[in-house]
Design a protein around this motif. Sequence first.
Motif, PDB file in Angstrom:
ATOM      1  N   ASP A  14       0.835  -1.206   0.000  1.00  0.00           N
ATOM      2  CA  ASP A  14       0.000   0.000   0.000  1.00  0.00           C
ATOM      3  C   ASP A  14       0.870   1.257   0.000  1.00  0.00           C
ATOM      4  OD1 ASP A  14      -2.279   1.598   0.079  1.00  0.00           O
ATOM      5  OD2 ASP A  14      -2.428   1.527   2.261  1.00  0.00           O
ATOM      6  N   ASP A  72      -0.133   6.727   3.776  1.00  0.00           N
ATOM      7  CA  ASP A  72      -0.223   5.500   4.579  1.00  0.00           C
ATOM      8  C   ASP A  72       0.372   5.635   5.984  1.00  0.00           C
ATOM      9  OD1 ASP A  72      -1.270   2.902   4.612  1.00  0.00           O
ATOM     10  OD2 ASP A  72       0.669   1.975   4.187  1.00  0.00           O
ATOM     11  N   HIS A  94      -5.123   6.045   6.007  1.00  0.00           N
ATOM     12  CA  HIS A  94      -6.323   5.354   6.506  1.00  0.00           C
ATOM     13  C   HIS A  94      -6.098   4.811   7.914  1.00  0.00           C
ATOM     14  CE1 HIS A  94      -5.040   1.005   5.635  1.00  0.00           C
ATOM     15  NE2 HIS A  94      -4.023   1.748   5.260  1.00  0.00           N
ATOM     16  N   HIS A  95      -5.131   5.378   8.632  1.00  0.00           N
ATOM     17  CA  HIS A  95      -4.864   4.942  10.009  1.00  0.00           C
ATOM     18  C   HIS A  95      -5.400   5.963  11.003  1.00  0.00           C
ATOM     19  CE1 HIS A  95      -1.817   2.748   7.627  1.00  0.00           C
ATOM     20  NE2 HIS A  95      -1.956   1.811   8.537  1.00  0.00           N
ATOM     21  N   ASP A 146      -3.850  -5.025   1.702  1.00  0.00           N
ATOM     22  CA  ASP A 146      -4.212  -4.451   3.007  1.00  0.00           C
ATOM     23  C   ASP A 146      -5.456  -5.098   3.605  1.00  0.00           C
ATOM     24  OD1 ASP A 146      -2.101  -2.725   3.331  1.00  0.00           O
ATOM     25  OD2 ASP A 146      -3.316  -0.911   3.516  1.00  0.00           O
TER      26      ASP A 146
HETATM   27 MN   LIG Z   1      -2.128   0.800   4.273  1.00  0.00          MN
END
Ligand SMILES: [Mn+2]
Lengths: 307, 307
Positions: A14, A72, A94-95, A146
């Motif tokens: 990713d 990321d 996306h964390h 992912d």
């Molecule tokens: Mn990722």
Amino acid sequence: MAVYVYGHKNPDTDSVCAAIAVADLKSKLGVEAKPAMQGELNPESKFVLEKFGVDAPEFIDSAKGKQLILVDHSDLAQSLDDLKEGEILGIIDHHKLGDVTTPNPLECWIWPVGCTCTVIKSMYDFFGVEIPKNIAGIMLCAILSDTVIFKSATCTDKDKEAAEALAKIAGVDDLQALGMEMFKVKSAVEGTPIRDLLFRDYKDFDMSGNKVGIGQLEVVDLSILDPVKDDLYEEMKKVKEEKGAHSIFLMLTDIMKEGTELLVVSDDASVVEKAFGKAVEGRSVWLDGVMSRKKQVVPNFEKAFAG
Amino acid sequence: MAVYVYGHKNPDTDSVCAAIAVADLKSKLGVEAKPAMQGELNPESKFVLEKFGVDAPEFIDSAKGKQLILVDHSDLAQSLDDLKEGEILGIIDHHKLGDVTTPNPLECWIWPVGCTCTVIKSMYDFFGVEIPKNIAGIMLCAILSDTVIFKSATCTDKDKEAAEALAKIAGVDDLQALGMEMFKVKSAVEGTPIRDLLFRDYKDFDMSGNKVGIGQLEVVDLSILDPVKDDLYEEMKKVKEEKGAHSIFLMLTDIMKEGTELLVVSDDASVVEKAFGKAVEGRSVWLDGVMSRKKQVVPNFEKAFAG
Ligand SMILES: [Mn+2]
Ligand SMILES: [Mn+2]
């Protein structure tokens, strides 16, 4: 001066593919942008780029004097060590929101989905930019990676929709087959130095003042790891010593059985029982249904260390 | 359980209108959401809501047990004091990235534009949700307010495009006239307690370990402030004392002349010359072309204090 787009340390598929896709999108929006990465391609990423005929990003190890877009990740510990020397123009992730801060306004696209490339698919749509066929292919692979072919607890409907749309553009008919092909490459351990294997997808965390390392190996069948398990365990002990860590955990995740054998080297293995309600037997414990470090393992350990 | 959407302390028109708009958008996307605010409506915001017939958000002073979406800020100091007791689901903003972090993945839309409502206009478009006429009206006012009718250094083409599209939906023909009407309300000082006036748009900063307070009053003509300037200066001295601050600055911004008279109460007024190349004469200095605290004043002072 080009803007450098790069993902976290120990780059995964990713991080690599998101950097490439964002650099492509930004270039088409009139911003000179280059994809970069903080380390070597892992075997899975290498396979993905070769399969779709995309060049690897260049290596980056300093932020000094550069304009940057982070993908990321938004944690300082996972970013360039001298990040303060550069200028952050954006974050696509996306964390959970990490401790990166900026002195200037910036552009953030951060969504609670399974993969950065799912966010980027929406960005292409938002800006009305067509996704090149080969970049659609690698973005699709990032989502399959992912989300563990849509099986991970982090996978959302948005990821599935993005993957299907990307598959159409890339001319991929069988997502499941592509995913399995990829995970077979990821599963391969032959010829890999044991430390590289342990660090293939490894992250350090600070949990209530304790240094905790968590690695993960995803395989299509746990038996693949039988020949290297003893060596991995000995290597974990060495790494724990070197880092002065409280614990080193290694998730051996069986993506077909949908569960994880957790290898444990710890000053106090009872945190595992606190975290998952199941005690370590010998050197490991089987955690049924656990596949996501981010969503299932890290939060549980954070609570266990805090309590 | 409803999600609470709220802006920064000392709410301005953008913070109030962004909270209302995001709550509307989220509700239409199937998420029960309520607009909220951390203080009283200022006269400008009151005028805006009354003009377009929109109810004021409810008051909020605790995050405890709540799910939250932050608008128009990402700094802990500007958010709810007990933010850690709540769960942050998202941030929609147009400032530098602050020190808010989260334990879970979240949704961030943060763009380098002049106003949060410009970002929200794009969100409505992205999700294909129609903007109600009255909400388009207040979003338009937020853009006119934050960009000082498109004159601020923070104003971008995106802000102008969003304002024009919102004006069409709201049925507003003359943006300039609406802006002037609003800024005349904002300029009014009669009957306002002097401390309320000083705190109308005031923020505390930590600059290299020094506590620095910066307020701003935007008026259509500086002469409006003549009757209260002495009192404002005395009040700044009191506030500096109470806060144990290094400096309290008050920007008296003339939006027609496009410049700011900076009132200065400081342990070391030479920081002003360091920041702007112009020394304080008596109690203030005229800064030609300076209209934006965020883009022109804060960064210059941060550099001056750091050096
Ligand atoms: Mn990722
Ligand atoms: Mn604002």
